[in-house]
Design a protein around this motif. Structure first.
Motif, PDB file in Angstrom:
ATOM      1  N   ALA A  74       1.055  -0.795   0.108  1.00 44.87           N
ATOM      2  CA  ALA A  74       0.050   0.033   0.067  1.00 44.87           C
ATOM      3  C   ALA A  74       0.756   1.264  -0.043  1.00 44.87           C
ATOM      4  O   ALA A  74       0.935   2.452  -0.323  1.00 44.87           O
ATOM      5  N   ASP A  75       2.265   0.859   0.673  1.00 44.47           N
ATOM      6  CA  ASP A  75       2.639   2.542   0.529  1.00 44.47           C
ATOM      7  C   ASP A  75       3.135   2.929  -0.573  1.00 44.47           C
ATOM      8  O   ASP A  75       3.381   3.912  -0.745  1.00 44.47           O
ATOM      9  N   ALA A  76       3.636   1.892  -1.340  1.00 46.65           N
ATOM     10  CA  ALA A  76       3.782   2.131  -2.199  1.00 46.65           C
ATOM     11  C   ALA A  76       2.951   2.036  -3.696  1.00 46.65           C
ATOM     12  O   ALA A  76       3.307   2.212  -4.874  1.00 46.65           O
ATOM     13  N   HIS A  77       1.756   1.910  -4.003  1.00 40.44           N
ATOM     14  CA  HIS A  77       0.478   2.291  -4.246  1.00 40.44           C
ATOM     15  C   HIS A  77      -0.844   2.721  -3.576  1.00 40.44           C
ATOM     16  O   HIS A  77      -1.841   2.956  -4.342  1.00 40.44           O
ATOM     17  N   GLY A  78      -0.315   4.276  -2.438  1.00 37.95           N
ATOM     18  CA  GLY A  78      -0.850   5.271  -2.646  1.00 37.95           C
ATOM     19  C   GLY A  78      -1.885   5.511  -1.030  1.00 37.95           C
ATOM     20  O   GLY A  78      -2.292   6.016  -1.023  1.00 37.95           O
ATOM     21  N   GLY A  79      -0.906   4.966  -0.451  1.00 42.29           N
ATOM     22  CA  GLY A  79      -0.931   4.118   0.651  1.00 42.29           C
ATOM     23  C   GLY A  79      -2.435   3.816   1.343  1.00 42.29           C
ATOM     24  O   GLY A  79      -2.552   2.837   1.653  1.00 42.29           O
ATOM     25  N   ASP A  80      -2.422   4.725   2.568  1.00 49.82           N
ATOM     26  CA  ASP A  80      -3.234   4.185   4.122  1.00 49.82           C
ATOM     27  C   ASP A  80      -4.442   3.543   3.330  1.00 49.82           C
ATOM     28  O   ASP A  80      -4.877   2.813   3.344  1.00 49.82           O
ATOM     29  N   ALA A  81      -5.241   4.621   2.340  1.00 47.68           N
ATOM     30  CA  ALA A  81      -6.704   3.722   1.199  1.00 47.68           C
ATOM     31  C   ALA A  81      -6.546   3.079   0.430  1.00 47.68           C
ATOM     32  O   ALA A  81      -7.251   1.788   0.743  1.00 47.68           O
ATOM     33  N   VAL A  82      -5.254   2.483   0.139  1.00 48.53           N
ATOM     34  CA  VAL A  82      -5.662   1.499  -0.303  1.00 48.53           C
ATOM     35  C   VAL A  82      -5.194   0.376   0.055  1.00 48.53           C
ATOM     36  O   VAL A  82      -5.343  -0.834   0.503  1.00 48.53           O
ATOM     37  N   TYR A  83      -4.350   0.322   1.800  1.00 55.93           N
ATOM     38  CA  TYR A  83      -4.187  -0.077   2.493  1.00 55.93           C
ATOM     39  C   TYR A  83      -6.315  -0.911   3.372  1.00 55.93           C
ATOM     40  O   TYR A  83      -5.950  -2.325   3.384  1.00 55.93           O
ATOM     41  N   GLY A  84      -6.827   0.054   3.591  1.00 56.70           N
ATOM     42  CA  GLY A  84      -8.136   0.490   3.751  1.00 56.70           C
ATOM     43  C   GLY A  84      -9.155  -0.809   2.583  1.00 56.70           C
ATOM     44  O   GLY A  84      -9.664  -1.976   3.418  1.00 56.70           O
ATOM     45  N   TRP A  85      -8.096  -0.546   1.313  1.00 58.33           N
ATOM     46  CA  TRP A  85      -9.428  -1.699   0.935  1.00 58.33           C
ATOM     47  C   TRP A  85      -8.748  -2.938   0.504  1.00 58.33           C
ATOM     48  O   TRP A  85      -9.711  -3.353   0.057  1.00 58.33           O
ATOM     49  N   LEU A  86      -7.531  -2.794   0.479  1.00 55.41           N
ATOM     50  CA  LEU A  86      -6.840  -3.958   0.848  1.00 55.41           C
ATOM     51  C   LEU A  86      -8.283  -5.441   1.593  1.00 55.41           C
ATOM     52  O   LEU A  86      -7.963  -6.514   1.342  1.00 55.41           O
ATOM     53  N   MET A  87      -7.514  -4.339   2.843  1.00 47.21           N
ATOM     54  CA  MET A  87      -8.262  -5.456   3.854  1.00 47.21           C
ATOM     55  C   MET A  87      -9.881  -5.479   3.763  1.00 47.21           C
ATOM     56  O   MET A  87     -10.126  -6.767   4.133  1.00 47.21           O
ATOM     57  N   ALA A  88     -10.433  -4.289   2.497  1.00 44.12           N
ATOM     58  CA  ALA A  88     -11.745  -4.683   2.965  1.00 44.12           C
ATOM     59  C   ALA A  88     -12.369  -5.476   1.957  1.00 44.12           C
ATOM     60  O   ALA A  88     -13.538  -6.535   1.565  1.00 44.12           O
ATOM     61  N   GLY A  89     -11.319  -5.577   1.154  1.00 41.42           N
ATOM     62  CA  GLY A  89     -11.482  -6.434  -0.503  1.00 41.42           C
ATOM     63  C   GLY A  89     -11.629  -7.881   0.269  1.00 41.42           C
ATOM     64  O   GLY A  89     -12.135  -9.333   0.411  1.00 41.42           O
ATOM     65  N   LEU A  90     -10.292  -8.651   1.536  1.00 40.95           N
ATOM     66  CA  LEU A  90     -10.928  -9.461   1.780  1.00 40.95           C
ATOM     67  C   LEU A  90     -11.656 -10.027   2.498  1.00 40.95           C
ATOM     68  O   LEU A  90     -12.470 -10.851   2.810  1.00 40.95           O
ATOM     69  N   GLY A  91     -11.948  -8.922   3.827  1.00 43.09           N
ATOM     70  CA  GLY A  91     -13.350  -9.207   3.718  1.00 43.09           C
ATOM     71  C   GLY A  91     -14.640  -9.866   2.975  1.00 43.09           C
ATOM     72  O   GLY A  91     -15.864  -9.968   3.404  1.00 43.09           O
ATOM     73  N   LEU A  92     -14.565  -8.354   2.078  1.00 41.24           N
ATOM     74  CA  LEU A  92     -16.150  -9.050   1.380  1.00 41.24           C
ATOM     75  C   LEU A  92     -15.919 -10.468   0.604  1.00 41.24           C
ATOM     76  O   LEU A  92     -16.887 -11.089   0.228  1.00 41.24           O
ATOM     77  N   GLY A  93     -14.582 -10.662   0.593  1.00 43.47           N
ATOM     78  CA  GLY A  93     -14.856 -11.840  -0.309  1.00 43.47           C
ATOM     79  C   GLY A  93     -15.314 -13.444   0.605  1.00 43.47           C
ATOM     80  O   GLY A  93     -15.416 -14.405  -0.136  1.00 43.47           O
ATOM     81  N   ALA A  94     -14.723 -13.199   2.132  1.00 43.91           N
ATOM     82  CA  ALA A  94     -15.128 -13.802   3.058  1.00 43.91           C
ATOM     83  C   ALA A  94     -16.490 -14.087   2.861  1.00 43.91           C
ATOM     84  O   ALA A  94     -17.138 -14.881   3.524  1.00 43.91           O
ATOM     85  N   LEU A  95     -17.180 -12.957   2.640  1.00 42.23           N
ATOM     86  CA  LEU A  95     -18.640 -12.609   2.815  1.00 42.23           C
ATOM     87  C   LEU A  95     -19.328 -13.569   2.017  1.00 42.23           C
ATOM     88  O   LEU A  95     -20.552 -13.897   2.322  1.00 42.23           O
ATOM     89  N   VAL A  96     -18.983 -12.790   0.626  1.00 38.28           N
ATOM     90  CA  VAL A  96     -19.106 -13.528  -0.469  1.00 38.28           C
ATOM     91  C   VAL A  96     -19.287 -14.421  -0.611  1.00 38.28           C
ATOM     92  O   VAL A  96     -20.011 -16.402  -0.738  1.00 38.28           O
ATOM     93  N   GLY A  97     -18.063 -15.650  -0.336  1.00 39.24           N
ATOM     94  CA  GLY A  97     -17.732 -17.080  -0.298  1.00 39.24           C
ATOM     95  C   GLY A  97     -18.650 -17.905   1.131  1.00 39.24           C
ATOM     96  O   GLY A  97     -19.052 -18.794   0.638  1.00 39.24           O
ATOM     97  N   GLY A  98     -18.914 -16.929   2.265  1.00 38.90           N
ATOM     98  CA  GLY A  98     -20.006 -17.485   3.156  1.00 38.90           C
ATOM     99  C   GLY A  98     -21.353 -17.367   2.404  1.00 38.90           C
ATOM    100  O   GLY A  98     -21.414 -18.909   3.302  1.00 38.90           O
ATOM    101  N   THR A  99     -21.519 -16.939   2.241  1.00 34.33           N
ATOM    102  CA  THR A  99     -22.753 -16.468   1.904  1.00 34.33           C
ATOM    103  C   THR A  99     -23.224 -17.533   1.343  1.00 34.33           C
ATOM    104  O   THR A  99     -23.905 -18.384   1.394  1.00 34.33           O
ATOM    105  N   VAL A 100     -22.666 -17.444  -0.277  1.00 31.96           N
ATOM    106  CA  VAL A 100     -22.654 -19.444  -0.875  1.00 31.96           C
ATOM    107  C   VAL A 100     -22.639 -20.440  -0.484  1.00 31.96           C
ATOM    108  O   VAL A 100     -23.150 -21.460  -0.576  1.00 31.96           O
TER     109      VAL A 100
END
Length: 419
Positions: A238-264
């Motif tokens: 994230a530091d090399a690609h946009g900083g804290d905002a990118v880090y937040g999106w990466l963690m949110a993506g991980l959680g979103l993937g788990a939500l979708v996988g668990g729901t299905v």
């Protein structure tokens, strides 16, 4: 897809138990961020904040299985509510005493972690008696795993809201007060008050005398390592690609993937033994970690982060079923608490392991850690397949329809039933 979930939530007591447990677990889910913010507001260093968070985590890891055993012995209300009160009071002592008296701060934070009530294991012990049908219980386990992802997403937002409206001290106090209210909502419910653990054989090892459970804990230690290492490896990326905002999106993506996988995963019934299914899920989990090493642009990387989380919630939900099958009679809450503890210890280990790896080899080698850890987890399951598939003693029989409908027991599903 949502029919099975709605059917469960419409069941008597189910919605109350799920929401009460999630609210009751908020102090634990937000402990690390609230501790860091409060220590910094008090003028403390990040090192001190990290040390206190570590004290909380270690004591929590010790307390969960110990309190889980007490729940199995004495019932939920006698253990869960006193523990929640002691944990909240300990954190209140820390909030008002601050960091000037270091020994008191460590003792208070440690007590807060130690007495965190095992609501997570308690809920999973209650599902069979509330839902009665085995297939509903399995869906509830998946829904439970999904709800965790929601809690860990909303928890930090609640911390931020409390800090912005009041202060860091208020965030500590409010969230722990909510935790007590959540625990209270659970333990005064009829299922919690009526639940009794199955008869147990006296043994100092408790749930750990089950070889199948030990195998599962060994595998989940490495899954925890994988998850903890992703959180660290994502920082330099994230530091090399946009900083804290990118880090937040990466963690949110991980959680979103788990939500979708668990729901299905939870929306359908799965044939076959859950032990075999777990090996497939862990293999898919390990494979989905590997594309993170490509480290493409931020947008694509967020997508890969979501892919890496797809099989996390299904793996956890499947593990819940196996714990239920392999826990020795009368130790189901303790067994679930051991799974929580092992996963937490693994995540902490992964965080500590990935740090030096990232310092030496950068984000690329940091993202290699989760793939390697996932592979080791799969090897553990493959090497011990015979142990995990052995006949089990734990599990679940719901009270028959002829029995008093207000009587709640720890049910048992036989090892030959469809998973």
């Amino acid at each position: 897809m949502a029919t099975g979930y709605l059917e469960i939530l419409r069941s008597r007591h189910a919605f109350r138990l799920l929401t009460g447990t999630l609210v009751g677990r908020l102090p634990n889910a937000t402990a690390s961020i609230t501790l860091v913010l409060f220590v910094r507001a008090e003028g403390g260093t990040y090192s001190l904040a990290g040390a206190l968070a570590a004290v909380y985590g270690i004591c929590n890891a010790v307390g969960q299985p110990a309190l889980g055993r007490l729940v199995d012995l004495y019932g939920q209300p006698r253990v869960q509510l006193p523990a929640a009160l002691l944990s909240a009071l300990s954190m209140a002592v820390f909030a008002f005493s601050g960091t000037d008296r270091l020994l008191l701060a460590c003792l208070a934070v440690g007590a807060a972690g130690l007495f965190t009530p095992p609501l997570e294991g308690g809920l999973r012990a209650l599902w069979p008696s509330v839902l009665r049908r085995e297939e509903q219980v399995h869906t509830a386990y998946a829904m439970d795993a999904i709800a965790q992802e929601v809690m860990f997403t909303l928890g930090p937002l609640l911390v931020t809201l409390c800090v912005s409206l009041w202060s860091e001290r208020a965030a500590l106090l409010v969230l722990n007060a909510l935790g007590v209210l959540g625990a209270l909502s659970v333990v005064v419910s009829p299922p919690s008050r009526a639940w009794r653990s199955a008869p147990r054989e006296a043994h100092w090892l408790g749930a750990l005398r089950s070889p199948g459970l030990l195998v599962l804990l060994g595998a989940f230690l490495f899954i925890g390592i994988a998850l903890g290492s992703i959180a660290v490896a994502s920082v330099p990326y994230a530091d090399a690609h946009g900083g804290d905002a990118v880090y937040g999106w990466l963690m949110a993506g991980l959680g979103l993937g788990a939500l979708v996988g668990g729901t299905v995963y939870g929306a359908r019934q799965w044939a076959g033994a859950p032990e075999r299914r777990l090996r497939v899920l862990v293999a898919l989990l390990a494979v989905c970690y590997l594309p993170l090493m490509l480290m493409p642009g931020a947008v694509v990387m967020v997508g890969l982060s979501a892919v890496s989380g797809l099989f996390l919630a299904p793996t956890i939900a499947c593990a819940f079923i196996i714990v239920d099958r392999h826990a020795p009679s009368g130790t189901v809450t303790e067994a679930f608490s051991w799974l929580v503890t092992t996963f937490t210890v693994g995540a902490s280990t992964g965080t500590g392991l990935a740090g030096p790896v990232v310092e030496e080899g950068g984000a690329l080698w940091g993202f290699a850690v989760p793939g390697a850890a996932g592979a080791v987890s799969l090897l553990v399951l493959l090497a011990t397949g015979g142990v995990l598939a052995a006949p089990v003693r734990g599990g679940v029989v719901a009270a028959s329809p002829e029995n008093d409908p207000n009587r709640v027991v720890e049910p048992r599903f036989s090892s030959g039933d469809r998973a």
